[in-house]
Write an enzyme that holds these catalytic residues in place. Structure first.
Site, PDB file in Angstrom:
ATOM      1  N   TYR A  65     -28.463  -0.328   5.802  1.00 13.22           N
ATOM      2  CA  TYR A  65     -27.347   0.150   4.982  1.00 13.22           C
ATOM      3  C   TYR A  65     -26.478   1.056   5.812  1.00 13.22           C
ATOM      4  CZ  TYR A  65     -26.543  -1.197   0.244  1.00 13.22           C
ATOM      5  OH  TYR A  65     -26.123  -1.891  -0.844  1.00 13.22           O
ATOM      6  N   GLU A  67     -22.999   2.188   4.845  1.00 11.03           N
ATOM      7  CA  GLU A  67     -21.728   2.528   4.178  1.00 11.03           C
ATOM      8  C   GLU A  67     -21.015   3.607   4.969  1.00 11.03           C
ATOM      9  OE1 GLU A  67     -23.619   3.388   0.479  1.00 11.03           O
ATOM     10  OE2 GLU A  67     -22.559   1.760  -0.544  1.00 11.03           O
ATOM     11  N   ASP A 216      -1.168 -13.160   7.765  1.00 11.28           N
ATOM     12  CA  ASP A 216      -2.521 -13.646   7.509  1.00 11.28           C
ATOM     13  C   ASP A 216      -2.822 -14.733   8.542  1.00 11.28           C
ATOM     14  OD1 ASP A 216      -4.801 -14.900   6.644  1.00 11.28           O
ATOM     15  OD2 ASP A 216      -4.192 -15.047   4.542  1.00 11.28           O
ATOM     16  N   THR A 242      -9.733 -14.432   9.680  1.00 14.23           N
ATOM     17  CA  THR A 242     -11.143 -14.786   9.497  1.00 14.23           C
ATOM     18  C   THR A 242     -11.729 -14.962  10.887  1.00 14.23           C
ATOM     19  OG1 THR A 242     -10.875 -17.184   9.503  1.00 14.23           O
ATOM     20  CG2 THR A 242     -10.646 -16.083   7.369  1.00 14.23           C
ATOM     21  N   LYS A 245     -12.967 -19.527  11.621  1.00 12.25           N
ATOM     22  CA  LYS A 245     -12.174 -20.759  11.718  1.00 12.25           C
ATOM     23  C   LYS A 245     -11.947 -21.060  13.203  1.00 12.25           C
ATOM     24  CE  LYS A 245     -10.508 -20.098   7.026  1.00 12.25           C
ATOM     25  NZ  LYS A 245      -9.384 -19.855   6.100  1.00 12.25           N
ATOM     26  N   ARG A 251     -19.089 -16.307   9.715  1.00 15.02           N
ATOM     27  CA  ARG A 251     -18.265 -16.280   8.501  1.00 15.02           C
ATOM     28  C   ARG A 251     -17.909 -14.833   8.175  1.00 15.02           C
ATOM     29  NH1 ARG A 251     -16.917 -19.870   5.354  1.00 15.02           N
ATOM     30  NH2 ARG A 251     -17.735 -21.303   6.895  1.00 15.02           N
TER      31      ARG A 251
HETATM   32  C1  LIG Z   1      -9.343 -19.254   4.855  1.00 21.03           C
HETATM   33  C2  LIG Z   1      -8.209 -18.386   4.479  1.00 21.03           C
HETATM   34  C3  LIG Z   1      -8.419 -17.164   3.830  1.00 21.03           C
HETATM   35  C4  LIG Z   1      -9.732 -16.729   3.225  1.00 21.03           C
HETATM   36  O1  LIG Z   1     -10.823 -16.713   3.991  1.00 21.03           O
HETATM   37  P1  LIG Z   1     -12.290 -16.669   3.296  1.00 21.03           P
HETATM   38  O2  LIG Z   1     -13.144 -16.212   4.403  1.00 21.03           O
HETATM   39  O3  LIG Z   1     -12.554 -18.046   2.804  1.00 21.03           O
HETATM   40  O4  LIG Z   1     -12.231 -15.686   2.174  1.00 21.03           O
HETATM   41  C5  LIG Z   1      -7.321 -16.355   3.599  1.00 21.03           C
HETATM   42  N1  LIG Z   1      -6.083 -16.722   3.983  1.00 21.03           N
HETATM   43  C6  LIG Z   1      -5.846 -17.903   4.568  1.00 21.03           C
HETATM   44  C7  LIG Z   1      -4.457 -18.249   4.960  1.00 21.03           C
HETATM   45  C8  LIG Z   1      -6.899 -18.779   4.825  1.00 21.03           C
HETATM   46  O5  LIG Z   1      -6.640 -19.949   5.395  1.00 21.03           O
END
Ligand SMILES: *Cc1c(COP(=O)(O)O)cnc(C)c1O
Length: 448
Positions: A65, A67, A216, A242, A245, A251
């Site tokens: 933990y 936090e 994003d 993220t 990807k 993840r």
């Molecule tokens: C995949 C994605 C997310 C979210 O990612 P998660 O890990 O699935 O919550 C947010 N914004 C965009 C543009 C994405 O392609």
């Protein structure tokens, strides 16, 4: 990184003595590993991590933990949690050239929520990409908390053009909407857009109307890290991403900002949004950031894009229309209507699944069909490039897709393609060091 240099056998995880104590879960993991190794993974948001990333994810840090943040934790015993989170932050900063990094978001969605929490108040107006033209759920979908908490206004893409020059982000519309709606935040970034997104014009528009600018980068994060996509770092007020990807890590999510704004994002993530961070995942993020800083990763990202371009050309040869006329990144959006006006995304996805080709149906801009049916398929090259595929394999995969969809009602065709997919996957195995998990293994019971 080539598959051959990706570390120890996957069976360290799947059939080790650790999991031998739970035959049911072990068997499911074995079947999933088998699925990943024997079918084509073309989902644009997926990748194959290294064993080092998996090993860090599967570590003792899952017990801790933590936090708070390094040096400012609520519980004792965080000396090594501090070390690993500091390492992850420093590596993220150095990889992306950012002043401040928060590596605690559990996912891309949490990173985005944290960014909204730090930058705007409930009820405020946010300008973001239309969901049916490539935006993400967390960009204001009515079924997402983001759509319930904030007032989203959406921009889209320009109309399709016969020469492929259309279906680009409509910056005139972004500017007009920004002037009219006076958003407090403008969001760039998409989940199904095959072209480069230049952050510079968004910055200008945001400055003109006194809005903050969030980029994003969930999808192109790995390409940005490798210099294969313009970096929004230092241009946007905040970059969310993220790590799983194109970045090819565990993840999870991360946030990059300036030193000045860093503190507000940190408090938005904890205590604003999350409890204890997933320290094992943060360790795995640290591993992935270091991997992405290596020259091999730059080569990888370059190849991801080269493969996507070869894939696009080959699909066009097969009679498919590509949204935006092609691709600049790792992703392709196929409009199925030219190939076969009766073929929906749903039927195509199901047929391809039966042939061992894994991808997802996706709405295309101005799709006449509903989101559950769609007229499109989204394809990506990030995962199979990790498995070692190059341009010739992309041409082969395009032909397998076309054959499957033309012969979707003929079981013989599907079975034939399935056989060729199996052969191709055996030659480009993401985890080639271990035996297939379909027989007994000395470290544990047989897995299916
Ligand atoms: C995949 C994605 C997310 C979210 O990612 P998660 O890990 O699935 O919550 C947010 N914004 C965009 C543009 C994405 O392609």
């Amino acid at each position: 990184m080539t598959p051959a240099s990706r570390g120890a056998s996957p069976l360290a995880f799947v059939a080790s003595g650790v999991l031998a104590s739970d035959a049911e879960v072990q068997a499911i993991l074995g079947r999933e590993l088998h699925r990943q190794r024997t079918t084509l993974q073309l989902i644009a948001s997926e990748n194959f991590t290294s064993f080092a990333v998996m090993a860090a994810s599967a570590s003792v840090l899952t017990n801790k933990y933590s936090e708070g943040y390094p040096g400012k934790r609520y519980y004792g015993g965080n000396i090594y949690a501090d070390e690993v989170e500091t390492l992850a932050r420093e590596r993220a900063k150095s990889l992306f050239g950012a002043e401040h990094a928060n590596v605690q978001p559990h996912a891309g969605a949490s990173a985005n929520l944290g960014a909204y929490l730090a930058l705007v108040d409930p009820g405020d107006t946010i300008l973001a990409m239309r969901l049916d033209q490539g935006g993400h759920l967390t960009h204001g979908s009515p079924v997402s908390i983001t759509g319930k908490m904030y007032r989203f206004v959406a921009y889209g893409v320009t109309p399709a053009e016969a020469d492929g020059s259309g279906e680009r982000i409509d910056l005139d519309q972004v500017r007009d909407l920004a002037k009219r709606e006076r958003p407090r935040l403008i969001v760039a970034g998409t989940t199904a857009y095959s072209r480069t997104i230049d952050p510079a014009p968004f910055r200008e528009i945001a400055d003109d109307v006194g809005a903050r600018f969030m980029f994003d980068a969930a999808h192109p994060a790995g390409l940005v890290a490798a210099g294969e996509h313009p970096s929004p770092v230092g241009i946007a007020d905040v970059v969310t991403l993220t790590t799983h990807k194109t970045l090819r890590g565990p993840r999870g999510g991360a946030i990059l900002t300036s030193e000045e704004l860093g503190r507000s994002f940190d408090s938005a993530i904890f205590p604003g949004l999350q409890g204890g961070p997933l320290m094992h995942t943060i360790a795995a993020k640290a591993v992935a950031f270091a991997e992405a800083a290596r020259p091999e990763f730059k080569e990888y990202a370059k190849q991801v894009r080269a493969n996507a371009r070869a894939f696009a050309d080959a699909l066009q040869e097969q009679g498919f229309r590509l949204v935006a006329g092609g691709t600049d990144n790792h992703l392709l959006l196929v409009d199925l209507r030219d190939f076969d006006p009766d073929l929906t995304g749903k039927v195509a996805q199901d047929a391809l699944d039966r042939a061992g080709i894994t991808c997802n149906r996706n709405q295309i801009p101005n799709d006449p069909r509903p989101p559950f049916v769609t007229s499109g398929l989204r394809l990506g090259t990030a995962a199979e490039t990790t498995a070692g595929m190059r341009e010739p394999q992309m041409v082969e995969v395009a032909s397998l897709i076309a054959r499957t969809l033309r012969g979707r009602e003929d079981e013989g065709v599907i079975t034939g393609v399935r056989g060729e997919v199996t052969e191709l996957c055996a030659a480009f195995d993401p985890y080639p060091d271990g035996p297939y998990p379909d027989g007994p293994h000395p470290d544990g019971p047989a897995v299916a």
